[in-house]
Design a protein around this motif. Structure first.
Motif, PDB file in Angstrom:
ATOM      1  N   GLN A 149     -19.892  -5.027   3.432  1.00 10.75           N
ATOM      2  CA  GLN A 149     -19.680  -5.813   2.218  1.00 10.75           C
ATOM      3  C   GLN A 149     -18.960  -4.980   1.163  1.00 10.75           C
ATOM      4  O   GLN A 149     -18.070  -5.485   0.477  1.00 10.75           O
ATOM      5  N   ALA A 150     -19.315  -3.702   1.045  1.00 13.44           N
ATOM      6  CA  ALA A 150     -18.655  -2.813   0.079  1.00 13.44           C
ATOM      7  C   ALA A 150     -17.196  -2.594   0.466  1.00 13.44           C
ATOM      8  O   ALA A 150     -16.316  -2.565  -0.401  1.00 13.44           O
ATOM      9  N   VAL A 151     -16.935  -2.478   1.759  1.00 17.34           N
ATOM     10  CA  VAL A 151     -15.549  -2.324   2.231  1.00 17.34           C
ATOM     11  C   VAL A 151     -14.748  -3.562   1.859  1.00 17.34           C
ATOM     12  O   VAL A 151     -13.638  -3.475   1.336  1.00 17.34           O
ATOM     13  N   LYS A 152     -15.319  -4.733   2.125  1.00 14.59           N
ATOM     14  CA  LYS A 152     -14.637  -6.000   1.807  1.00 14.59           C
ATOM     15  C   LYS A 152     -14.356  -6.102   0.307  1.00 14.59           C
ATOM     16  O   LYS A 152     -13.275  -6.523  -0.099  1.00 14.59           O
ATOM     17  N   TYR A 153     -15.323  -5.686  -0.519  1.00  9.44           N
ATOM     18  CA  TYR A 153     -15.146  -5.705  -1.966  1.00  9.44           C
ATOM     19  C   TYR A 153     -13.991  -4.793  -2.379  1.00  9.44           C
ATOM     20  O   TYR A 153     -13.130  -5.196  -3.172  1.00  9.44           O
ATOM     21  N   VAL A 154     -13.955  -3.581  -1.837  1.00 13.44           N
ATOM     22  CA  VAL A 154     -12.880  -2.637  -2.177  1.00 13.44           C
ATOM     23  C   VAL A 154     -11.532  -3.186  -1.725  1.00 13.44           C
ATOM     24  O   VAL A 154     -10.541  -3.099  -2.459  1.00 13.44           O
ATOM     25  N   LEU A 155     -11.482  -3.766  -0.538  1.00 16.16           N
ATOM     26  CA  LEU A 155     -10.225  -4.351  -0.055  1.00 16.16           C
ATOM     27  C   LEU A 155      -9.745  -5.477  -0.965  1.00 16.16           C
ATOM     28  O   LEU A 155      -8.561  -5.532  -1.328  1.00 16.16           O
ATOM     29  N   ASN A 156     -10.646  -6.378  -1.331  1.00 13.95           N
ATOM     30  CA  ASN A 156     -10.256  -7.492  -2.202  1.00 13.95           C
ATOM     31  C   ASN A 156      -9.778  -7.007  -3.561  1.00 13.95           C
ATOM     32  O   ASN A 156      -8.758  -7.469  -4.072  1.00 13.95           O
ATOM     33  N   LYS A 157     -10.510  -6.069  -4.148  1.00 15.82           N
ATOM     34  CA  LYS A 157     -10.138  -5.543  -5.453  1.00 15.82           C
ATOM     35  C   LYS A 157      -8.803  -4.804  -5.381  1.00 15.82           C
ATOM     36  O   LYS A 157      -7.928  -4.979  -6.236  1.00 15.82           O
ATOM     37  N   SER A 158      -8.634  -4.005  -4.366  1.00 16.91           N
ATOM     38  CA  SER A 158      -7.403  -3.231  -4.205  1.00 16.91           C
ATOM     39  C   SER A 158      -6.212  -4.129  -3.909  1.00 16.91           C
ATOM     40  O   SER A 158      -5.119  -3.911  -4.435  1.00 16.91           O
ATOM     41  N   ASN A 159      -6.405  -5.138  -3.068  1.00 21.41           N
ATOM     42  CA  ASN A 159      -5.333  -6.094  -2.785  1.00 21.41           C
ATOM     43  C   ASN A 159      -4.871  -6.779  -4.060  1.00 21.41           C
ATOM     44  O   ASN A 159      -3.670  -6.945  -4.289  1.00 21.41           O
TER      45      ASN A 159
ATOM     46  N   CYS B 242       0.840  -1.196   0.000  1.00 25.34           N
ATOM     47  CA  CYS B 242       0.000   0.000   0.000  1.00 25.34           C
ATOM     48  C   CYS B 242       0.878   1.249   0.000  1.00 25.34           C
ATOM     49  O   CYS B 242       0.600   2.218  -0.710  1.00 25.34           O
ATOM     50  N   GLU B 243       1.944   1.230   0.776  1.00 22.82           N
ATOM     51  CA  GLU B 243       2.861   2.375   0.815  1.00 22.82           C
ATOM     52  C   GLU B 243       3.594   2.552  -0.521  1.00 22.82           C
ATOM     53  O   GLU B 243       3.802   3.668  -0.974  1.00 22.82           O
ATOM     54  N   ILE B 244       3.975   1.454  -1.139  1.00 18.34           N
ATOM     55  CA  ILE B 244       4.735   1.517  -2.393  1.00 18.34           C
ATOM     56  C   ILE B 244       3.850   1.895  -3.576  1.00 18.34           C
ATOM     57  O   ILE B 244       4.189   2.780  -4.363  1.00 18.34           O
ATOM     58  N   TYR B 245       2.711   1.219  -3.707  1.00 16.64           N
ATOM     59  CA  TYR B 245       1.878   1.368  -4.905  1.00 16.64           C
ATOM     60  C   TYR B 245       0.545   2.078  -4.662  1.00 16.64           C
ATOM     61  O   TYR B 245      -0.252   2.231  -5.584  1.00 16.64           O
ATOM     62  N   GLY B 246       0.304   2.513  -3.447  1.00 16.47           N
ATOM     63  CA  GLY B 246      -0.992   3.066  -3.081  1.00 16.47           C
ATOM     64  C   GLY B 246      -1.466   4.213  -3.949  1.00 16.47           C
ATOM     65  O   GLY B 246      -2.658   4.345  -4.219  1.00 16.47           O
ATOM     66  N   LYS B 247      -0.559   5.035  -4.395  1.00 18.10           N
ATOM     67  CA  LYS B 247      -0.954   6.193  -5.200  1.00 18.10           C
ATOM     68  C   LYS B 247      -1.394   5.798  -6.615  1.00 18.10           C
ATOM     69  O   LYS B 247      -1.908   6.631  -7.352  1.00 18.10           O
ATOM     70  N   LEU B 248      -1.235   4.540  -6.968  1.00 19.60           N
ATOM     71  CA  LEU B 248      -1.733   4.047  -8.256  1.00 19.60           C
ATOM     72  C   LEU B 248      -3.208   3.659  -8.165  1.00 19.60           C
ATOM     73  O   LEU B 248      -3.851   3.425  -9.183  1.00 19.60           O
ATOM     74  N   LEU B 249      -3.726   3.606  -6.951  1.00 22.16           N
ATOM     75  CA  LEU B 249      -5.135   3.287  -6.731  1.00 22.16           C
ATOM     76  C   LEU B 249      -5.947   4.583  -6.711  1.00 22.16           C
ATOM     77  O   LEU B 249      -5.383   5.674  -6.659  1.00 22.16           O
ATOM     78  N   THR B 250      -7.258   4.448  -6.718  1.00 23.54           N
ATOM     79  CA  THR B 250      -8.097   5.638  -6.563  1.00 23.54           C
ATOM     80  C   THR B 250      -7.934   6.154  -5.136  1.00 23.54           C
ATOM     81  O   THR B 250      -7.479   5.425  -4.237  1.00 23.54           O
ATOM     82  N   ASP B 251      -8.304   7.401  -4.923  1.00 22.17           N
ATOM     83  CA  ASP B 251      -8.199   7.987  -3.582  1.00 22.17           C
ATOM     84  C   ASP B 251      -9.005   7.191  -2.568  1.00 22.17           C
ATOM     85  O   ASP B 251      -8.545   6.946  -1.447  1.00 22.17           O
ATOM     86  N   LYS B 252     -10.197   6.769  -2.944  1.00 28.71           N
ATOM     87  CA  LYS B 252     -11.065   6.013  -2.032  1.00 28.71           C
ATOM     88  C   LYS B 252     -10.462   4.639  -1.721  1.00 28.71           C
ATOM     89  O   LYS B 252     -10.464   4.199  -0.572  1.00 28.71           O
ATOM     90  N   GLN B 253      -9.938   3.956  -2.734  1.00 27.96           N
ATOM     91  CA  GLN B 253      -9.305   2.664  -2.509  1.00 27.96           C
ATOM     92  C   GLN B 253      -8.124   2.808  -1.553  1.00 27.96           C
ATOM     93  O   GLN B 253      -7.972   2.032  -0.614  1.00 27.96           O
ATOM     94  N   TYR B 254      -7.310   3.822  -1.803  1.00 29.14           N
ATOM     95  CA  TYR B 254      -6.139   4.048  -0.954  1.00 29.14           C
ATOM     96  C   TYR B 254      -6.570   4.353   0.477  1.00 29.14           C
ATOM     97  O   TYR B 254      -5.999   3.824   1.432  1.00 29.14           O
TER      98      TYR B 254
END
Length: 76
Positions: free
Chosen positions: A48-58, A11-23
Motif C-alpha cells: 500500500q505504501a509503494v502504491k501511495y508513493v507511485l501515485n504521488k510521484s506520478n 521518470c528519466e526526464i524529471y526523476g531527479k526533481l523527486l526525492t531519492d526514495k520516490q525516484y
C-alpha cells in the motif's frame, strides 16, 4: 503512447526533481519491472505504501510535464 512507457520517460526526464526514495521506487517499477510486492520487500514497506508513493510521484511527474513540456517537445 502506452502509459508505462510515458511514465518511464517522464521518470528519466524529471526523476531527479523527486526525492531519492520516490525516484528509486519509480525506477524499480517502470524501468526494472519490479512488482509492488518486490519493491515493498526491498524497501521494508507495505504494498500500500509503494502504491501511495507511485501515485504521488506520478502526479508530480505529470505536473512537471504540464508546466515544462519537455517530453512533448521530444516526441513531437
Amino acid at each position: 503512447m502506452e502509459e508505462k512507457i510515458k511514465m518511464s520517460m517522464l521518470c528519466e526526464i524529471y526523476g531527479k526533481l523527486l526525492t531519492d526514495k520516490q525516484y528509486e521506487i519509480l525506477n524499480d517499477y517502470y524501468n526494472n519491472d519490479f512488482s509492488l510486492s518486490e519493491i515493498a520487500e526491498n524497501n521494508g514497506i507495505t504494498r500500500q505504501a509503494v502504491k501511495y508513493v507511485l501515485n504521488k510521484s506520478n502526479s508530480k511527474l505529470l505536473e512537471y510535464e504540464e508546466k515544462m513540456l519537455f517530453l512533448n517537445k521530444i516526441i513531437n
